[in-house]
Design a protein around this motif. Structure first.
Motif, PDB file in Angstrom:
ATOM      1  N   ALA A   1      -6.071   3.479   3.368  1.00 31.11           N
ATOM      2  CA  ALA A   1      -6.362   2.072   2.153  1.00 31.11           C
ATOM      3  C   ALA A   1      -7.164   1.893   4.168  1.00 31.11           C
ATOM      4  O   ALA A   1      -8.000   0.854   3.556  1.00 31.11           O
ATOM      5  CB  ALA A   1      -5.231   1.328   2.474  1.00 31.11           C
TER       6      ALA A   1
ATOM      7  N   GLU B   1     -10.628   2.341   4.819  1.00 29.32           N
ATOM      8  CA  GLU B   1     -11.165   2.294   4.254  1.00 29.32           C
ATOM      9  C   GLU B   1     -11.792   1.169   5.221  1.00 29.32           C
ATOM     10  O   GLU B   1     -13.299   0.808   4.590  1.00 29.32           O
ATOM     11  CB  GLU B   1     -11.193   2.073   2.806  1.00 29.32           C
TER      12      GLU B   1
ATOM     13  N   CYS C   1      -2.391  -0.996  -5.764  1.00 31.81           N
ATOM     14  CA  CYS C   1      -3.686  -1.795  -5.639  1.00 31.81           C
ATOM     15  C   CYS C   1      -4.212  -3.236  -4.846  1.00 31.81           C
ATOM     16  O   CYS C   1      -2.999  -3.507  -4.888  1.00 31.81           O
ATOM     17  CB  CYS C   1      -4.593  -1.718  -6.198  1.00 31.81           C
ATOM     18  N   ALA C   2      -4.788  -3.855  -4.848  1.00 36.83           N
ATOM     19  CA  ALA C   2      -5.023  -5.013  -3.832  1.00 36.83           C
ATOM     20  C   ALA C   2      -4.150  -5.987  -5.130  1.00 36.83           C
ATOM     21  O   ALA C   2      -3.855  -7.222  -4.888  1.00 36.83           O
ATOM     22  CB  ALA C   2      -6.302  -5.438  -3.856  1.00 36.83           C
ATOM     23  N   GLU C   3      -4.881  -6.051  -6.222  1.00 37.61           N
ATOM     24  CA  GLU C   3      -4.439  -7.538  -6.808  1.00 37.61           C
ATOM     25  C   GLU C   3      -2.572  -7.216  -6.669  1.00 37.61           C
ATOM     26  O   GLU C   3      -1.911  -8.403  -6.901  1.00 37.61           O
ATOM     27  CB  GLU C   3      -5.124  -6.740  -8.501  1.00 37.61           C
ATOM     28  N   GLN C   4      -2.078  -6.156  -7.266  1.00 36.58           N
ATOM     29  CA  GLN C   4      -0.906  -5.595  -7.344  1.00 36.58           C
ATOM     30  C   GLN C   4      -0.008  -6.313  -6.598  1.00 36.58           C
ATOM     31  O   GLN C   4       0.884  -6.812  -6.159  1.00 36.58           O
ATOM     32  CB  GLN C   4      -0.627  -3.916  -7.534  1.00 36.58           C
TER      33      GLN C   4
ATOM     34  N   LEU D   1       0.930  -1.634   0.378  1.00 35.33           N
ATOM     35  CA  LEU D   1      -0.288  -0.069  -0.044  1.00 35.33           C
ATOM     36  C   LEU D   1       0.491   0.687  -0.454  1.00 35.33           C
ATOM     37  O   LEU D   1       0.603   2.344  -0.963  1.00 35.33           O
ATOM     38  CB  LEU D   1      -1.011   0.196   1.433  1.00 35.33           C
TER      39      LEU D   1
ATOM     40  N   ARG E   1      -1.080   7.066   1.983  1.00 34.43           N
ATOM     41  CA  ARG E   1      -1.330   5.777   1.299  1.00 34.43           C
ATOM     42  C   ARG E   1      -1.598   4.736   2.138  1.00 34.43           C
ATOM     43  O   ARG E   1      -3.443   4.275   2.211  1.00 34.43           O
ATOM     44  CB  ARG E   1      -0.595   5.435   0.497  1.00 34.43           C
TER      45      ARG E   1
END
Lengths: 192, 79
Positions: free
Chosen positions: B20, B23, A156-159, A151, B16
């Motif tokens: 996250a 969220e 991103c989550a997939e990466q 993060l 960042r």
């Protein structure tokens, strides 16, 4: 001169209590928001408290400074205000700490203070320390640390899943563990 | 000379991560909050529970709670 009617109830209510009384938020929402405020206060100067940020964000909702769009939940909306407050405090901290004073050579009356838009070493150190403090929350969870590192790099989550080789199930399980840890930390009043 | 804010600056990285994690907190269910409170042995039904500190009452005692503005002005520096 108009007379101000006496208050029916002389107790002073905090913005959070008012928001609760007006049913703008639920009790559980307030605890979510407490955790979020504590999170967004990380890395800010010590004089900026999460508590003040939370009450200020709720005040903005109450007085109508910020209007909630219909398709956004109240928690997400207040979280957005908290993020905005964080940005404001960050900018103020930059101006306070990193202002460069330029004095005129011979004129003692006028002096110019320029603010350097780039964060100075102090702010960068604060941010680094705050990031390390977050990592310490997950010090016994290697997967969570991998996710945090991903993060931080803007993945991103997939990466992150591809980079770490985590299955979707493992990734989701780690997220749940992280959420639990964040809530446990968020409900306390420990120094951040 | 000071470096400019870059994609890799500590503050950018921190923000960042904060976004996250926030969220995650926004999506936290009531059950998860209750579970966290239980793990901390907090009784949310009690108004004085530490969970409500900073929310419905001040997390730390403040002079504003004890003194009015005029009295506070008369206090020595540092208070």
């Amino acid at each position: 001169m108009p007379q101000i009617p006496p208050l029916v109830d002389k107790r002073v209510l905090r913005p959070a209590q008012t928001a609760l009384a007006l049913e703008l938020v639920t009790r559980m929402d307030l605890l979510r928001l407490k955790s979020i405020a504590r999170m967004y206060a990380r890395g800010l100067p010590p004089e900026v408290t999460w508590e003040d940020m939370l009450q200020e964000a709720l005040t903005r909702v109450l007085v109508g400074t910020r209007q909630k769009p219909e398709d956004v939940t109240m928690v997400a909306f207040v979280a957005g205000i908290l993020r905005s407050l964080r940005a404001d405090y960050w900018r103020r901290a930059l101006k306070t700490n990193d202002a460069v004073r330029i004095d005129h050579e011979s004129d003692e009356s006028l002096a110019l203070v320029l603010s350097d838009p780039a964060p100075g070493p102090e702010r960068a150190l604060d941010a680094r320390q705050a990031l390390n403090a977050i990592k310490r929350l997950f010090s016994d969870d290697e997967t969570a640390l991998q996710i945090i590192n991903g993060l931080a790099q803007g993945l991103c989550a997939e990466q992150i899943r591809v980079a770490t080789g985590l299955s979707k199930t493992d990734y989701d399980s780690a997220r749940k563990r992280m959420r639990r840890a964040l809530l446990r930390e968020g409900l306390t009043c420990e120094p951040r | 000379m000071r470096t400019k804010v870059t994609k890799g600056s500590p503050e950018t990285a921190l923000l960042r991560v904060l976004d996250a994690l926030v969220e995650e907190l926004i999506e936290a269910s009531d059950e998860e909050i209750l579970e966290a409170a239980k793990a901390l042995r907090m009784d949310l039904a009690l108004p004085q529970s530490a969970a409500w500190a900073g929310v419905t009452y001040f997390a730390r005692p403040r002079l504003d709670e004890f003194f009015d503005v005029d009295t506070r002005k008369k206090l020595p520096d540092g208070h």
